[in-house]
Design a protein around this motif. Structure first.
Motif, PDB file in Angstrom:
ATOM      1  N   ASN A  44       1.049  -1.165   0.227  1.00 53.86           N
ATOM      2  CA  ASN A  44       0.030   0.038  -0.167  1.00 53.86           C
ATOM      3  C   ASN A  44       0.814   1.540  -0.356  1.00 53.86           C
ATOM      4  N   VAL A  45       0.099   2.166  -0.315  1.00 55.43           N
ATOM      5  CA  VAL A  45       0.693   3.880   0.501  1.00 55.43           C
ATOM      6  C   VAL A  45      -0.098   4.358   1.320  1.00 55.43           C
ATOM      7  N   ALA A  46       0.616   4.125   2.235  1.00 56.50           N
ATOM      8  CA  ALA A  46       0.043   4.524   3.548  1.00 56.50           C
ATOM      9  C   ALA A  46      -1.946   4.409   3.706  1.00 56.50           C
ATOM     10  N   TRP A  47      -2.183   3.450   4.032  1.00 58.64           N
ATOM     11  CA  TRP A  47      -3.407   2.945   4.180  1.00 58.64           C
ATOM     12  C   TRP A  47      -4.492   4.088   5.133  1.00 58.64           C
ATOM     13  N   ASN A  48      -3.750   4.323   6.119  1.00 61.15           N
ATOM     14  CA  ASN A  48      -4.400   5.274   6.956  1.00 61.15           C
ATOM     15  C   ASN A  48      -4.630   7.496   6.313  1.00 61.15           C
ATOM     16  N   LEU A  49      -4.423   7.461   5.250  1.00 61.35           N
ATOM     17  CA  LEU A  49      -3.874   8.699   5.369  1.00 61.35           C
ATOM     18  C   LEU A  49      -4.774   9.331   3.745  1.00 61.35           C
TER      19      LEU A  49
END
Ligand SMILES: Nc1ncnc2c1ncn2[C@@H]1O[C@H](COP(=O)(O)OP(=O)(O)O)[C@@H](O)[C@H]1O
Ligand SMILES: [Mg+2]
Lengths: 258, 255
Positions: B92-97
């Motif tokens: 992923n690329v930074a899931w929580n952003l």
């Protein structure tokens, strides 16, 4: 070291912090709650021995700073593992020292906010004057944070090696050190054989040295130099350990599987 | 074609990677020339990702040499990686952003100038602008893969390492993604190493194919070459599916 890439890491955690309630409680709520508890305790103690009260509260604040920085560096690293973001970061031009520096700066910024919140509650609600003793205590504070950073890098290394399953250890480790850190009592109260082991902990020199300044108003350079010297040794060791682990997980191929 | 005369952007020589006794990559050599798309095709477990991870420097090879832009990666990694990018549906690329924040973060990592305009443009090209203010965690698997692909284009790379980048996209999106990649590749003369077990994707996109099986190169050439050599001698249609089945089963049949 490239500033833009270090800034990127700080920014990424800023974004994370503003979206996640638990991250914010981590920065504000936990330290302030701890302070409230110790604030009441100190208020109670103040009737008997006023000097002890100040000292308990001061020790508690410093302890929280140590514990937060020590565990946060590792926890923030774990976020990149949890979010499966690490591979994309590692595939970028970033160098490991930049990545670690970014994580350390994030922890320092967070702990600065925690400190201000605790300081505010301590002075406004409990009326305690947190006596900073000027530059002499600052020298000890630097050593306190230095050792926390060493611990943080150690935590990142073990997460890199064993994955997130080792996570809880990064929270527990500072507390495992706490009894020996002589935060609230002098090293002299510990059993003799433990005293010998404790000598190797920079943090116990920090607290011993600060206690000396609290009671005498003078600077204890021996404790300061012991803390600094030990910190430098541990820093070199932990950088070596980190490099060893990084090369190991690259050979094993497990870095890509984290 | 005049491509043979061009300088290789990526050179892999005699790459070997063992995990304990198991040899995942067994003496693989290939190169990707400027402006070329090399399809790296092979069944699951063939050693494709291991090879790409060695190129990225995330796995340490046991033997062999890897050069990008004629430089050894073990010495010039950071400089080289500014001109390279990577995408895999697996990560992923930074899931929580939010999408925009995550892409902005990567712009900073790659020191992209005019980051805002760049992000807008790439999101538009990938028809992903509607996700801009959504959290990555709220997107579907395929939509997230699209954002990963956007991320890999942020720094205007000269070399793209794509490890099954479209593994989770729907056929419509795969088609669009491939067309976008081909266009960008022509406009900017980028080189691509494209890993997949999907023959259709590779047929569509690759100038040349390296077929790997059990860590070894089983065959290489243009899709049509391979089809003629391993399936139908006088065909004009590439049919990598048949080649794939034949080559990946050939080893078992010998046993
Ligand atoms: N870190 C690792 N440790 C042990 N075996 C691994 C590791 N990474 C990959 N492998 C094995 O190596 C082989 C090749 O894997 P991979 O390169 O991921 O294949 P693929 O071609 O599907 O991308 C597989 O059999 C896989 O199980
Ligand atoms: Mg793979």
């Amino acid at each position: 070291m490239n500033i833009s890439r270090i800034y990127a890491i700080v920014l990424r955690h800023f974004f994370l912090a503003i979206h996640q309630f638990e991250r914010i409680t981590d920065i504000f709520l936990f330290p302030v709650l701890a302070l409230v508890l110790w604030g009441f305790l100190s208020s109670f103690v103040q009737f008997q021995t006023p000097s002890l009260a100040n000292f308990l509260l001061g020790g508690m604040i410093l302890w929280v700073i140590f514990e937060r920085v020590g565990s946060n560096v590792g926890v923030d690293f774990m976020f990149d593992v949890w979010e499966r973001n690490l591979m994309n970061v590692l595939a970028s031009p970033i160098k490991l020292p930049e990545y670690i520096t970014g994580l350390v700066i994030v922890s320092l910024l967070k702990v600065l906010i925690s400190f201000l919140a605790m300081w505010f509650v301590a002075t406004v609600f409990f009326g305690f004057a947190i006596n900073l003793y000027g530059i002499s205590l600052a020298a000890f504070w630097v050593n306190l944070v230095f050792f926390a950073v060493v611990l943080g890098i150690f935590n990142v290394s073990i997460v890199m090696r064993f994955g997130n399953t080792i996570g809880p250890l990064t929270w527990i480790l500072p507390f495992a050190i706490q009894p020996f850190a002589a935060v609230f009592y002098p090293v002299a109260v510990l059993p003799i054989f433990i005293q010998k082991i404790v000598w190797f902990l920079p943090i116990s020199h920090v607290f011993e040295g600060m206690r000396f300044t609290f009671t005498t108003g003078r600077f204890q350079s021996l404790e300061f130099l012991a803390a600094l010297g030990l910190n430098l040794v541990y820093f070199v060791i932990v950088i070596g350990f980190f490099t060893y682990i990084f090369n190991l997980v690259k050979r094993k191929g497990s870095l890509a599987k984290l | 074609m005049s491509k043979a005369s061009k300088i290789p952007v990526l050179e892999v020589k005699n790459l070997v990677k063992k995990f304990k006794d198991f040899t995942a990559v067994d003496d693989i050599s290939f190169d990707v020339k400027e402006g070329e798309i090399l399809g790296f095709l092979g069944p699951n477990g063939a050693g494709k990702s291991t090879t790409i991870n060695c190129i990225l420097g995330v796995i340490e090879p046991d033997d062999g040499k890897i050069k990008m832009f004629a430089k050894d990666i073990s010495q010039n990694r950071s400089e080289i990686m500014k001109k390279v990018n990577y995408c895999s549906a697996e990560y992923n690329v930074a899931w929580n952003l939010k999408v925009y924040e995550a892409l902005f973060f990567y712009c900073c990592l790659y020191e992209v100038e005019n980051a805002n305009a760049r992000i807008e443009r790439i999101l538009d090209q990938m028809e992903a602008n509607e996700f801009k203010n959504k959290f990555l965690r709220d997107l579907s698997f395929g939509q997230r893969a699209r954002i990963s692909l956007c991320k890999s284009l942020l720094n205007d790379p000269k070399l793209l390492l794509l490890d099954e980048p479209m593994a989770s996209m729907d056929p419509d999106m795969v088609d669009k993604g491939i067309r976008l990649l081909k266009r960008i590749q022509k406009e900017n003369k980028i080189s691509i190493l494209y890993t997949s077990h999907n023959m259709w994707e590779i047929e569509q996109i690759a100038d040349k194919v390296v077929f790997v099986n059990n860590g070894k190169i089983a065959a290489q050439g243009t899709p049509l070459d391979l089809t003629r050599r391993h399936f139908l001698a006088d065909t004009d249609e590439p049919n990598l599916r048949e080649v794939f089945i034949k080559l990946s089963r050939s080893e078992d049949e010998h046993i």
